[in-house]
Scaffold this motif. Structure first.
Motif, mmCIF file in Angstrom:
data_model
loop_
_atom_site.group_PDB
_atom_site.id
_atom_site.type_symbol
_atom_site.label_atom_id
_atom_site.label_comp_id
_atom_site.label_asym_id
_atom_site.label_seq_id
_atom_site.Cartn_x
_atom_site.Cartn_y
_atom_site.Cartn_z
ATOM 1 N N LYS B 252 0.854 -1.193 0.000
ATOM 2 C CA LYS B 252 0.000 0.000 0.000
ATOM 3 C C LYS B 252 0.884 1.235 0.000
ATOM 4 O O LYS B 252 1.766 1.371 0.857
ATOM 5 C CB LYS B 252 -0.881 -0.026 1.248
ATOM 6 C CG LYS B 252 -1.781 1.200 1.365
ATOM 7 C CD LYS B 252 -2.851 1.005 2.430
ATOM 8 C CE LYS B 252 -2.542 1.736 3.698
ATOM 9 N NZ LYS B 252 -3.683 1.734 4.632
ATOM 10 N N LYS B 254 0.498 4.849 0.763
ATOM 11 C CA LYS B 254 -0.474 5.735 1.392
ATOM 12 C C LYS B 254 -0.458 7.105 0.722
ATOM 13 O O LYS B 254 0.604 7.685 0.472
ATOM 14 C CB LYS B 254 -0.153 5.858 2.888
ATOM 15 C CG LYS B 254 -1.306 6.422 3.672
ATOM 16 C CD LYS B 254 -1.233 6.067 5.140
ATOM 17 C CE LYS B 254 -2.274 6.843 5.926
ATOM 18 N NZ LYS B 254 -3.649 6.657 5.419
ATOM 19 N N ASP B 269 -5.405 5.755 -1.265
ATOM 20 C CA ASP B 269 -4.144 5.011 -1.340
ATOM 21 C C ASP B 269 -4.014 4.279 -2.673
ATOM 22 O O ASP B 269 -5.005 4.008 -3.346
ATOM 23 C CB ASP B 269 -4.079 3.994 -0.188
ATOM 24 C CG ASP B 269 -4.254 4.672 1.166
ATOM 25 O OD1 ASP B 269 -4.952 4.097 2.027
ATOM 26 O OD2 ASP B 269 -3.714 5.782 1.351
#
Lengths: 99, 301
Positions: B252, B254, B269
């Motif tokens: 991920k 962000k 994200d």
């Protein structure tokens, strides 16, 4: 208070040739908000479209207040479901195969 | 002109009384009224047909003409005149026949009339009517809605300067108050509703304000770790790949997703899925080395 965004109910009823009691009934059923300022009653600008819709239901389609109440509630649900459907359709696009 | 069966539309018989017609119209109007069927084009079309049928059949004069002349009922007056002139010339022993114009109380297309005046059948006095709402569709790419931008649209011949907020979603509808058709008899204008259609992006899939992408990862970086450059919507980023990263591992990033609608500076994200690619067209040396490796594993090392 910004009176620019408020519509005097008396003027509204005159322009649309409806009884004041109709607006009173909508208020009594909790379907609209009425603003009281210096002994005058006003509608908010953003409510106008809904009020006109309820007028058409009552005067053109002979729907009573109880019916307008039920229909308004159902229409809110329909709109909410249509939004939900759109979001779900967008999510499904994630799983579509690319050509 | 194609024949429109008004009796069929109102679901009544040709022998129906005025009261029957009124009751049938009311029932169908409540069923198909656009206020009660939001975003339903079929209901809107059906409602227009019902109003048109009612306007003709609820008026005894118009109904009589319609019953007699069917699809040509709008020219009823012409036919009547022609018939009168014919019978006059027969009795007077001949003469020129001529056909005048109908007198014109049916000028224009009935459907167009009702398109601007739906729901007003019961109120025919000089009431102020709100103008009709207009619907338009705007087709954009994903990058078109990555940043808030202004665009000029032409709707009904009028130029409208529109601010498209960043993060607007596919299928989302925005209302521009007062930019619909003008009201009648001094009534307020209708509104303009714009539906956004956002095309898919070849690299990034969008879900709300999150983005999803699949990135190829070579075998050696996957096994031994290393750096990898990936694309985001606002440039490239360098990722540190951990050793022994498996295929389909997700990471991920962000704040590297899509802007959140109406929340300035807030971003979703970006989720990257690694797709480990095996090398192809191996040289003899590579095959040798891989064979040795496979033997190491087979021997339990």
């Amino acid at each position: 208070m910004e009176t620019r965004e408020l519509i005097l109910i008396e003027h509204f009823c005159t322009n649309h040739e409806i009884e004041f009691s109709f607006i009173d009934s909508l208020h009594a059923f909790g379907l609209i908000e009425v603003i009281i300022h210096e002994d005058n009653k006003y509608l908010q600008q953003e409510q106008l479209k809904d009020v006109e819709k309820m007028m058409r239901m009552h005067y053109d389609l002979d729907i009573n207040m109880e019916g307008i109440d039920v229909i308004s509630h159902l229409l809110k649900r329909v709109n909410s479901l249509q939004d939900e459907l759109r979001i779900t359709q967008n999510k499904l696009k994630l799983y579509e195969k690319e050509d | 002109m194609e024949f429109i069966d008004y009796y069929n539309i109102l679901e009544i018989q040709k022998t129906s009384t005025e009261a029957d017609i009124k009751a049938a119209y009311r029932k169908l109007a409540r069923k198909y009224h656009p206020d009660l069927n939001p975003n339903d084009e079929n209901a809107k079309k059906k409602f227009q047909q019902i109003n048109e049928a009612n306007e003709v059949l609820s008026d005894p004069e118009k109904r009589k003409k319609y019953d007699k002349y069917g699809k040509d009922w709008k020219h009823a007056d012409e036919f009547e005149k022609a018939n009168q002139q014919q019978s006059q010339s027969r009795t007077s022993g001949g003469g020129q026949q001529s056909y005048g114009s109908s007198g014109g109380d049916f000028s224009g297309d009935f459907s167009e009339f009702f398109e601007s005046m739906y729901g007003s059948g019961a109120r025919t006095k000089q009431t102020k009517f709100r103008g009709q709402d207009l619907n338009a569709e705007l087709h954009l790419n994903l990058m078109d809605v990555y940043k808030t931008q202004q665009q000029t649209l032409t709707v009904n011949g009028k130029n409208i300067r529109l601010t498209i907020p960043a993060g607007v979603e596919n299928g989302q509808v925005i209302k521009i108050a007062g930019h619909g058709t003008p009201g009648a008899n001094g009534g307020p204008n209708g509104d303009l509703y714009i539906t956004f259609t956002i095309a898919s992006h070849p690299k990034f899939k969008r879900e709300g304000s999150n983005l999803y992408a699949t990135v190829d990862l070579d075998l050696y970086t996957a096994l031994l770790g290393g750096d990898l450059q990936v694309d985001t919507l606002d440039g490239k980023v360098k990722l540190k790949v951990a050793p022994e990263t498996q295929s389909n591992t997700k990471v991920k990033l962000k704040g590297k997703g899509f802007p959140v609608y109406k929340k300035e500076g807030e971003f979703g994200d970006l989720y990257i899925t690694y797709n480990v690619k095996l090398p192809t067209n191996l040289t003899e040396k590579e095959k040798e080395l891989f064979t040795e490796l496979s033997k190491l594993r087979a021997n339990g090392n």
